[in-house]
Scaffold this active site. Structure first.
Site, PDB file in Angstrom:
ATOM      1  N   HIS A   1      -7.560   5.991   1.630  1.00 31.83           N
ATOM      2  CA  HIS A   1      -8.199   5.781   2.811  1.00 31.83           C
ATOM      3  C   HIS A   1      -7.621   5.722   3.923  1.00 31.83           C
ATOM      4  O   HIS A   1      -6.260   5.545   4.042  1.00 31.83           O
ATOM      5  CB  HIS A   1      -9.188   4.431   2.512  1.00 31.83           C
ATOM      6  CG  HIS A   1      -8.216   3.234   2.534  1.00 31.83           C
ATOM      7  ND1 HIS A   1      -7.529   2.855   1.471  1.00 31.83           N
ATOM      8  CD2 HIS A   1      -7.898   2.460   3.297  1.00 31.83           C
ATOM      9  CE1 HIS A   1      -6.987   1.743   1.448  1.00 31.83           C
ATOM     10  NE2 HIS A   1      -7.057   1.296   2.875  1.00 31.83           N
TER      11      HIS A   1
ATOM     12  N   ASP B   1       0.854  -1.036  -0.038  1.00 35.87           N
ATOM     13  CA  ASP B   1       0.022  -0.237  -0.043  1.00 35.87           C
ATOM     14  C   ASP B   1       0.796   1.263  -0.086  1.00 35.87           C
ATOM     15  O   ASP B   1       1.728   1.479   0.869  1.00 35.87           O
ATOM     16  CB  ASP B   1      -0.943   0.096   1.309  1.00 35.87           C
ATOM     17  CG  ASP B   1      -2.117  -1.003   1.525  1.00 35.87           C
ATOM     18  OD1 ASP B   1      -2.931  -0.910   0.780  1.00 35.87           O
ATOM     19  OD2 ASP B   1      -1.869  -2.030   1.975  1.00 35.87           O
TER      20      ASP B   1
ATOM     21  N   GLU C   1      -8.174 -12.270  -3.389  1.00 36.63           N
ATOM     22  CA  GLU C   1      -7.360 -12.530  -2.242  1.00 36.63           C
ATOM     23  C   GLU C   1      -8.126 -13.015  -1.090  1.00 36.63           C
ATOM     24  O   GLU C   1      -9.429 -12.867  -1.063  1.00 36.63           O
ATOM     25  CB  GLU C   1      -6.782 -11.077  -1.776  1.00 36.63           C
ATOM     26  CG  GLU C   1      -7.670 -10.125  -1.304  1.00 36.63           C
ATOM     27  CD  GLU C   1      -7.036  -8.668  -1.189  1.00 36.63           C
ATOM     28  OE1 GLU C   1      -7.503  -8.020   0.020  1.00 36.63           O
ATOM     29  OE2 GLU C   1      -6.414  -7.959  -2.005  1.00 36.63           O
ATOM     30  N   ASN C   2      -7.549 -13.540  -0.053  1.00 40.37           N
ATOM     31  CA  ASN C   2      -8.263 -13.978   0.996  1.00 40.37           C
ATOM     32  C   ASN C   2      -8.697 -13.103   2.140  1.00 40.37           C
ATOM     33  O   ASN C   2      -7.757 -12.123   2.212  1.00 40.37           O
ATOM     34  CB  ASN C   2      -7.539 -15.086   1.671  1.00 40.37           C
ATOM     35  CG  ASN C   2      -6.170 -14.499   2.015  1.00 40.37           C
ATOM     36  OD1 ASN C   2      -5.321 -14.147   1.302  1.00 40.37           O
ATOM     37  ND2 ASN C   2      -5.752 -14.889   3.396  1.00 40.37           N
TER      38      ASN C   2
ATOM     39  N   THR D   1     -12.929  -9.633  -3.214  1.00 38.83           N
ATOM     40  CA  THR D   1     -12.874 -10.583  -2.038  1.00 38.83           C
ATOM     41  C   THR D   1     -14.118 -10.737  -1.295  1.00 38.83           C
ATOM     42  O   THR D   1     -14.782  -9.769  -1.105  1.00 38.83           O
ATOM     43  CB  THR D   1     -11.999  -9.347  -1.009  1.00 38.83           C
ATOM     44  OG1 THR D   1     -10.662  -9.041  -2.003  1.00 38.83           O
ATOM     45  CG2 THR D   1     -11.465  -9.984   0.040  1.00 38.83           C
TER      46      THR D   1
ATOM     47  N   ARG E   1      -1.763 -11.939   4.865  1.00 42.57           N
ATOM     48  CA  ARG E   1      -0.613 -11.171   4.444  1.00 42.57           C
ATOM     49  C   ARG E   1       0.738 -11.724   5.365  1.00 42.57           C
ATOM     50  O   ARG E   1       0.604 -12.663   5.928  1.00 42.57           O
ATOM     51  CB  ARG E   1      -0.959  -9.745   5.044  1.00 42.57           C
ATOM     52  CG  ARG E   1      -0.196  -8.959   5.790  1.00 42.57           C
ATOM     53  CD  ARG E   1      -0.633  -7.536   6.326  1.00 42.57           C
ATOM     54  NE  ARG E   1      -1.805  -7.147   6.021  1.00 42.57           N
ATOM     55  CZ  ARG E   1      -2.299  -6.317   5.158  1.00 42.57           C
ATOM     56  NH1 ARG E   1      -1.130  -5.514   4.479  1.00 42.57           N
ATOM     57  NH2 ARG E   1      -3.601  -5.842   4.768  1.00 42.57           N
TER      58      ARG E   1
ATOM     59  N   LYS F   1     -10.575  -3.016  -6.446  1.00 39.88           N
ATOM     60  CA  LYS F   1     -11.261  -4.197  -5.377  1.00 39.88           C
ATOM     61  C   LYS F   1     -12.669  -3.934  -5.222  1.00 39.88           C
ATOM     62  O   LYS F   1     -13.053  -2.810  -4.758  1.00 39.88           O
ATOM     63  CB  LYS F   1     -10.365  -3.777  -4.051  1.00 39.88           C
ATOM     64  CG  LYS F   1     -10.352  -4.921  -3.024  1.00 39.88           C
ATOM     65  CD  LYS F   1      -9.396  -4.429  -1.778  1.00 39.88           C
ATOM     66  CE  LYS F   1      -9.595  -5.516  -0.909  1.00 39.88           C
ATOM     67  NZ  LYS F   1      -8.725  -5.540   0.116  1.00 39.88           N
TER      68      LYS F   1
ATOM     69  N   GLU G   1     -11.811  -0.150  -1.295  1.00 46.16           N
ATOM     70  CA  GLU G   1     -12.761  -0.896  -2.018  1.00 46.16           C
ATOM     71  C   GLU G   1     -13.898  -0.112  -2.715  1.00 46.16           C
ATOM     72  O   GLU G   1     -14.194   1.053  -1.957  1.00 46.16           O
ATOM     73  CB  GLU G   1     -13.616  -1.946  -0.923  1.00 46.16           C
ATOM     74  CG  GLU G   1     -12.619  -2.967  -0.506  1.00 46.16           C
ATOM     75  CD  GLU G   1     -13.145  -3.865   0.781  1.00 46.16           C
ATOM     76  OE1 GLU G   1     -12.489  -4.789   1.120  1.00 46.16           O
ATOM     77  OE2 GLU G   1     -14.188  -3.204   1.199  1.00 46.16           O
TER      78      GLU G   1
ATOM     79  N   ASP H   1      -6.535  -4.376  10.961  1.00 41.59           N
ATOM     80  CA  ASP H   1      -5.908  -3.365  10.881  1.00 41.59           C
ATOM     81  C   ASP H   1      -4.947  -3.346  12.195  1.00 41.59           C
ATOM     82  O   ASP H   1      -5.527  -3.396  13.204  1.00 41.59           O
ATOM     83  CB  ASP H   1      -6.558  -1.893  10.978  1.00 41.59           C
ATOM     84  CG  ASP H   1      -7.112  -1.762   9.492  1.00 41.59           C
ATOM     85  OD1 ASP H   1      -6.834  -2.349   8.433  1.00 41.59           O
ATOM     86  OD2 ASP H   1      -8.151  -0.854   9.437  1.00 41.59           O
TER      87      ASP H   1
ATOM     88  N   LEU I   1      -9.661 -13.248   5.129  1.00 39.78           N
ATOM     89  CA  LEU I   1      -9.162 -13.678   6.432  1.00 39.78           C
ATOM     90  C   LEU I   1      -7.856 -14.693   6.393  1.00 39.78           C
ATOM     91  O   LEU I   1      -7.585 -15.226   5.506  1.00 39.78           O
ATOM     92  CB  LEU I   1     -10.268 -14.295   7.414  1.00 39.78           C
ATOM     93  CG  LEU I   1     -11.665 -13.503   7.471  1.00 39.78           C
ATOM     94  CD1 LEU I   1     -12.719 -14.449   8.071  1.00 39.78           C
ATOM     95  CD2 LEU I   1     -11.306 -12.176   8.389  1.00 39.78           C
TER      96      LEU I   1
END
Length: 696
Positions: free
Chosen positions: A340, A300, A629-630, A588, A665, A541, A433, A348, A632
């Site tokens: 964002h 990011d 992407e996953n 997602t 991640r 996304k 998103e 987060d 969770l």
């Protein structure tokens, strides 16, 4: 029931069908019927001969009367009242069947012939499910679903999806009744009990990942104690239940299409001073990722870090150092333009607010943020109402985004030229998103609340007022007053309940405006992104909100900006906008990685499988590539197998698959030996490589 339904024929015209008369049954008909009745068995829908029905016919025949014939013999005929009742029932059945078929043609898009019968309906359903239906009615799974039976073999094909594995299946049946290789119910059940063939495409065997060509057999192939169709029971299956889910082979992904795998870097890899944190540790981790042939990493680029203090003064120092390290290790980069705030949402672990100078503007003009009905502001991202309003030190929000992207393109031009930056993902809302921030945790939202509409800042309300005036109903310039609160359920509100205001004249107007604002925001930003990143793949996304998907209103999707109620496709317009700009859809869905999460889908009438199927097929049908992407964390084999199946669906006739996959991640937990070996195995399968059992 099915044998009787085969006698019906229907016309495409409902009125004609309602008026169809039944042929009068004269004496000759009774003679023909008597001949048929005397036959030893009756055809069933499965093609077998139901010999057990002879006793019932014998009792039924006692009701017939014997009458003399001109030839001096005797014959049986049915009473006139019974004939009339039979004709009345026939008319009623035909009328109902006609309405069903007319509805399927008009509303279900079924291509049924003019004089269709129930077998045509069953065949159409089978074809839609991906099965093969031969001209004679024989039906079996397609090659991608399982093995086709050869000749009269009695092995039962077990097919399975990643979401559930059936424990019992029946052999392929004939829809026409006379073409099945099974001649009677005893032979049918003997075949059913004989064996269970497991095709090579079966899902997961947690105990072993080595592919074998042998066919495991369940059951002993023994005798049939009783025919269940004759009222008996088969206790051999009940007494020998086997957990098939732990015995089936894993699908072999060797030779399947190559799906690139990227790993998302930690959120706090760059600090608020735009400095790379722990460069030595990052180098070691990236080298380990490279050793298992991971294609690249995603990072990011935070607006709140790069343009933190003064408008149009950009600090890219930390990102320069990071990109140089990634280049030296020979990995590729996917970069997110993150407009964002980070912090306050699930997952987060750092806090990165919007730029300080934006926060200063927000203190004097809080309407630059999304606002709910109670007036609570959400500083997670800027309201789309200021996309064309010069309230950011003389610039509109879209101009601010454009200047930021243009600065990035100029600063890292060399990385674009050598192809190291493979994709740019443009943030279009909360969490990057394309959606409204309708379920913010900071405002008290908890799963499975429907969320709230976010359209109460002055700029959005001005847009709503103009839309209402253009429609000629100025009193519609308001948000719904009966949509509940963040944690409401649909049936608790007057707007989202079945038959609620969402489907009224005002509700349809409001939801159309609300979703159109979302689409127009994406259209404006992507138009400028294409100018900046010409020649580079651009992605958007899109998040999935599967809770309340099984209700009529799809309430959570409505508050998120996806006008996807049960009678409307809310994703077609979004996909069309992405298609216009040649953009990749990064979808997602929270349900795509919840196998081991304690989430009660049934309570919230959620359907992540159905939502994923809808979005992916909507995109694929217009040739929009889909990445994913996953949502969770995932570290176990079961979860990885699930993700692999979704990346490369076995039942897609066109062999479509994901454009790329990003793992969420890079964390210390992933680098633990056991977890990392499972991840390595997942990467190989996504690349279409043969996999030995790493964890033998």
């Amino acid at each position: 029931m099915a044998a009787e339904m085969q006698r019906f024929v229907t016309s495409e015209d409902d009125d004609e069908e309602m008026g169809m008369d039944v042929k009068e049954e004269d004496d000759e008909d009774d003679d023909d019927g008597e001949k048929n009745i005397e036959s030893p068995a009756m055809l069933g829908v499965d093609g077998g001969l139901a010999a057990s029905s002879s006793n019932n016919r014998f009792v039924h025949h006692q009701q017939y009367q014997e009458q003399p014939t001109p030839q001096g013999g005797s014959r049986r005929c049915r009473p006139q009242e019974e004939k009339e009742r039979t004709k009345l029932r026939e008319r009623q059945r035909r009328a109902i069947t006609a309405k069903i078929l007319a509805g399927l043609r008009r509303h279900g898009n079924y291509n049924l012939r003019v004089r269709a019968d129930i077998n045509d309906v069953i065949a159409a359903l089978a074809r839609e499910a991906g099965w093969v239906v031969l001209p004679d009615g024989t039906t079996f799974p397609s090659r991608s679903q399982g093995a086709r039976p050869v000749g009269g073999t009695c092995s039962t094909v077990v097919t399975s999806s990643s979401s559930h594995i059936p424990t019992q299946q029946t052999p392929p049946i004939s829809l026409r009744g006379i073409s099945s290789p099974y001649q009677n119910t005893v032979e049918y059940n003997a075949c059913q009990m004989k064996s269970v063939f497991v095709p090579t495409s079966s899902p997961y065997d947690e105990s072993s990942s080595i592919r074998t060509n042998s066919s495991p057999l369940l059951g002993d192939g023994g005798d049939v104690h009783n025919d269940p169709l004759l009222g008996g029971s088969i206790d051999s299956l009940d007494n020998k239940q086997v957990d098939i889910s732990t015995k089936l082979q894993e699908r072999d992904f060797a030779g399947t299409p190559y799906v690139p795998v990227y790993v998302m870097l930690p959120l706090g890899i760059i600090n608020m001073k735009c400095e790379l944190v722990d460069s030595d540790g990052i180098i070691k981790q990236l080298r380990v990722l490279k050793s298992i042939n991971v294609d690249g990493v995603m990072v990011d680029c935070w607006w709140g870090i790069v343009e933190a203090h003064v408008p149009q003064e950009y600090n890219w120092n930390g990102y320069k150092r990071l990109f140089q390290i990634v280049r030296e290790i020979k990995l590729k980069l996917q970069v997110v333009m993150s407009f964002h705030e980070c912090g306050g949402n699930i997952g987060d672990d750092v806090c990165i607010p919007l730029p300080n100078w934006v926060a200063e503007i927000g203190r004097s003009n809080p309407d630059i943020y999304f606002t709910d009905r109670a007036g609570r502001r959400n500083p997670e991202c800027l309201s789309w109402g200021i996309d064309k309003e010069r309230v950011l030190r003389g610039r509109t929000a879209v101009e601010v985004y454009f200047d930021y992207m243009r600065s990035f393109r100029a600063e890292f031009d060399e990385f674009f030229e050598d192809g190291m930056i493979s994709m740019i993902e443009v943030g279009l809302g909360p969490c990057g998103e394309l959606r409204y921030p309708s379920y913010p945790v900071k405002h008290g939202w908890r799963y499975p609340g429907v969320g709230e509409f976010q359209c109460y800042d002055q700029y959005m309300l001005n847009s709503l007022r103009k839309a209402a005036e253009n429609r000629g109903h100025s009193f519609w310039a308001r948000g719904p007053d009966n949509a509940g609160s963040y944690n409401s359920c649909p049936h608790e509100t007057g707007f989202f309940c079945d038959g609620g205001d969402y489907d009224g004249y005002y509700g349809r107007f409001f939801l159309n405006w609300y979703s159109q604002v979302l689409i127009e925001h994406g259209d404006r930003v992507l138009s400028l992104a294409n100018l900046v990143f010409e020649g580079t793949c651009i992605a958007v996304k899109l998040s999935g909100a599967p809770w309340w998907y099984k209700t009529a209103s799809h309430a959570t999707e409505l508050t998120s900006g996806f006008y996807n109620s049960c009678n409307r496709d809310g994703y077609a317009a979004i996909v069309a906008m992405l298609k216009k700009h040649g953009v990749i859809l990064n979808f997602t869905c929270a349900g795509m990685s919840m196998l081991n999460q304690n989430v009660d889908f049934s309570e919230a009438l959620a359907d992540p499988e159905g939502l994923t199927w809808q979005v992916l097929n909507t995109a694929w049908d217009v040739c929009v590539p889909v990445a994913s992407e996953n949502a969770l964390p995932c570290h176990d084999r079961e979860g990885y197998n699930y993700l692999s199946e979704k990346a490369k669906p076995t039942n897609d006739p066109d062999g479509r698959h994901l454009f790329s996959f990003t793992y969420l991640r890079l964390r210390p937990l992933l680098m633990e030996r056991h977890n990392f070996l499972e991840f390595e195995r997942f990467v190989k399968r996504m690349h279409g490589e043969a996999v030995l059992d790493i964890l033998a």
